[in-house]
Motif scaffolding. Structure first.
Motif, short mmCIF file in Angstrom:
data_model
loop_
_atom_site.label_atom_id
_atom_site.label_comp_id
_atom_site.label_asym_id
_atom_site.label_seq_id
_atom_site.Cartn_x
_atom_site.Cartn_y
_atom_site.Cartn_z
N GLU A 124 0.83 -1.22 0.00
CA GLU A 124 0.00 0.00 0.00
C GLU A 124 0.86 1.27 0.00
OE1 GLU A 124 -3.25 0.49 -0.21
OE2 GLU A 124 -3.96 -1.57 -0.05
N ASP A 125 2.04 1.19 0.65
CA ASP A 125 2.91 2.37 0.79
C ASP A 125 4.18 2.26 -0.04
OD1 ASP A 125 4.14 0.36 2.22
OD2 ASP A 125 4.59 1.61 3.96
N ALA A 126 4.14 1.47 -1.10
CA ALA A 126 5.34 1.25 -1.92
C ALA A 126 5.89 2.55 -2.49
CB ALA A 126 5.02 0.28 -3.05
N PRO A 148 8.89 10.97 -12.66
CA PRO A 148 8.85 11.24 -11.22
C PRO A 148 8.19 10.14 -10.41
CG PRO A 148 8.39 13.23 -12.43
CD PRO A 148 8.45 12.11 -13.45
N TYR A 149 8.70 9.97 -9.21
CA TYR A 149 8.28 8.87 -8.35
C TYR A 149 6.89 9.09 -7.76
CZ TYR A 149 8.83 11.16 -3.80
OH TYR A 149 8.67 11.95 -2.71
N SER A 150 6.32 8.01 -7.25
CA SER A 150 5.06 8.08 -6.53
C SER A 150 5.14 7.13 -5.33
CB SER A 150 3.87 7.71 -7.42
OG SER A 150 3.96 6.37 -7.84
N VAL A 151 4.20 7.29 -4.44
CA VAL A 151 4.12 6.42 -3.28
C VAL A 151 2.70 5.86 -3.23
CG1 VAL A 151 4.22 6.29 -0.76
CG2 VAL A 151 5.86 7.72 -2.00
N GLY A 152 2.57 4.55 -3.18
CA GLY A 152 1.28 3.90 -3.06
C GLY A 152 0.71 3.38 -4.36
#
Length: 117
Positions: free
Chosen positions: A30-32, A39-43
């Protein structure tokens, strides 16, 4: 270790190749932390959006180069990946993943892809 990594990455490859972004995102925690080639992301929502934006016909092949058990329930993988397209040359990349055992099974907690020329 390699069996765990191969199982997760085979599911990832299948989801990418059939353009199923939600299926791919479900392979992540869920929090990957996710770093594709922009650009990066989280989740999971950011991961699903990333794979949804990929062109039709994209496929991925990989080769595991290294694995390490960093702790109980945590595996590091380093892979060579070829992303193939229908309308342009294959993109060669390097991928590092951390795969963690969760209540859902083994999931990718960190994904970092890079191109080294």
């Amino acid at each position: 270790m390699e069996t765990v990594l191969r199982d997760v990455m085979d599911q990832w490859r299948a989801g990418v190749g059939t353009h199923r972004p939600q299926q791919v995102a479900a392979l992540f925690t869920e929090d990957a932390i996710f770093q594709g080639l922009r650009p990066y992301s989280v989740g999971r929502p950011g991961i699903a959006a990333y794979y949804d934006s990929q062109p039709p016909g994209l496929s991925a092949g990989y080769r595991i180069l290294e694995t390490r058990a960093l702790a109980a329930g945590l595996v590091l993988g380093y892979l060579a990946v070829d992303f193939s397209f229908t309308d342009r040359p294959t993109l060669h990349a390097w991928l590092s993943v951390l795969v963690r055992r969760t209540a859902e099974g083994w999931r990718i907690a960190h994904y970092q892809v890079s191109r080294l020329e």
